[in-house]
Write a protein that holds these residues in place. Structure first.
Motif, PDB file in Angstrom:
ATOM      1  N   SER A   1       5.256 -10.769  -3.929  1.00  0.00           N
ATOM      2  CA  SER A   1       4.918 -10.865  -2.365  1.00  0.00           C
ATOM      3  C   SER A   1       6.080  -9.674  -2.022  1.00  0.00           C
TER       4      SER A   1
ATOM      5  N   ALA B   1      -2.387   1.733  -7.381  1.00  0.00           N
ATOM      6  CA  ALA B   1      -2.872   0.982  -6.496  1.00  0.00           C
ATOM      7  C   ALA B   1      -2.155   0.048  -5.970  1.00  0.00           C
TER       8      ALA B   1
ATOM      9  N   SER C   1      -2.805  -3.109  -5.705  1.00  0.00           N
ATOM     10  CA  SER C   1      -3.056  -4.238  -6.137  1.00  0.00           C
ATOM     11  C   SER C   1      -1.932  -4.311  -7.610  1.00  0.00           C
TER      12      SER C   1
ATOM     13  N   ARG D   1       0.785  -1.407  -0.121  1.00  0.00           N
ATOM     14  CA  ARG D   1      -0.052  -0.009   0.028  1.00  0.00           C
ATOM     15  C   ARG D   1       0.981   1.370  -0.034  1.00  0.00           C
TER      16      ARG D   1
ATOM     17  N   TYR E   1       1.324  -6.474  -7.422  1.00  0.00           N
ATOM     18  CA  TYR E   1       1.202  -7.860  -7.888  1.00  0.00           C
ATOM     19  C   TYR E   1       1.310  -8.380  -8.887  1.00  0.00           C
ATOM     20  N   HIS E   2       1.094  -7.393  -9.902  1.00  0.00           N
ATOM     21  CA  HIS E   2       1.200  -7.884 -11.435  1.00  0.00           C
ATOM     22  C   HIS E   2       2.695  -8.238 -11.687  1.00  0.00           C
TER      23      HIS E   2
END
Length: 217
Positions: A45, A35, A37, A26, A40-41
Motif C-alpha cells: 500500500s 504500470a 499495478s 500511478r 503492488y507486487h
C-alpha cells in the motif's frame, strides 16, 4: 524487472518533490516507466511505501563511532545528521504524524544514539529520555525549513507563482509586525545581521543540560 529498492528510491524522489499528498502508485509508476499495478507486487500500500521511504532516508545519517569521540561530539553529530536529513526530506515530519516509522535504518540510528548516551554513563532510563528529547528537538528545529519546503511543493502542484506568493506573505508579515515593537526591531536586525544559528545554540544548550542532569543522577 523492478525491485523493492528501486521503488523505494523512486518514492523518496517523488516525496521530495511533491510531499506525502503527491505520492500515489500511478505517479510512482509513471516515474519508473511502469504500470501502477506493478508496484503492488513489491509494496502492499501507499502507507507501507511511506514507511519504507522514511526508513530509507534514516539510512543517510552517518553514525559516529562512540568509542572514537567525546560523547557530546558524537551526540551532536547524530543530531546534526538527523537535522540535515529531515530538512532534505520535508515530508518526513507530516509522515511521522500519521505513520509509525520503523525499519532497520531507523533501528540502527536509535541503537547508536542509545549507545552514545550509555557509554557516557547515562542509565538506561536516562539514555532513553536523552535520545528521545534530542530527536524531538531536531524535529522541532527542522519544522520551519520543512514547512517552507512543503509550502513550495504545494505551490508547484497548484501551478502558483512561488516568488509572488512569498513577496505577498513577507509584506503581510512586515505589516503585522509594525504593531509589535519587539517583532519590529527583530525583523530589522535580522535583515541587517543574521542571528546565531538557532539550531547550534539549542543543541549546545540541550546537551549541556543533559550532561548536568546525568552528573546529578
Amino acid at each position: 524487472m523492478l525491485t523493492r529498492e528501486q521503488i523505494v528510491r523512486a518514492a523518496v524522489a517523488v516525496l521530495d518533490a511533491e510531499g506525502v499528498n503527491g505520492l500515489n502508485m500511478r505517479r510512482l509508476g509513471a516515474h519508473l516507466g511502469s504500470a501502477a499495478s506493478a508496484m503492488y507486487h513489491h509494496v502492499q500500500s501507499k502507507d507501507k511505501l511511506v514507511v519504507l521511504a522514511a526508513d530509507h532516508v534514516f539510512g543517510e545519517i552517518a553514525l559516529p563511532d562512540p568509542a572514537g569521540a567525546d560523547w557530546r561530539e558524537a551526540a551532536a553529530s547524530l543530531a546534526r545528521g538527523a537535522y540535515a536529513m529531515v530538512v532534505r526530506h520535508f515530508w518526513l515530519i507530516p509522515a511521522m504524524s500519521t505513520h509509525l516509522i520503523y525499519g532497520p535504518n531507523k533501528a540502527r540510528f536509535d541503537e547508536r544514539c542509545l549507545t552514545v548516551y550509555e557509554s557516557a554513563g547515562f542509565t538506561e532510563s536516562a539514555a532513553d529520555q536523552a535520545a528521545a528529547t534530542v530527536l524531538m528537538f531536531v524535529i522541532g528545529a527542522a519544522q520551519g525549513e520543512a514547512a517552507q519546503a512543503a509550502w513550495l511543493a504545494r505551490l508547484r502542484r497548484s501551478g502558483a507563482d512561488a516568488e509572488q506568493e512569498l513577496r505577498e506573505i513577507t509584506a503581510e508579515i512586515v505589516e503585522i509586525a509594525q504593531d509589535f515593537p519587539r517583532l519590529r526591531v527583530r525583523l530589522g536586525s535580522v535583515a541587517a545581521s543574521p542571528p546565531e544559528d538557532p539550531f547550534e545554540f539549542g543543541l549546545h544548550t540541550l546537551l549541556t543540560g543533559l550532561e548536568s542532569h546525568a552528573a546529578r543522577g
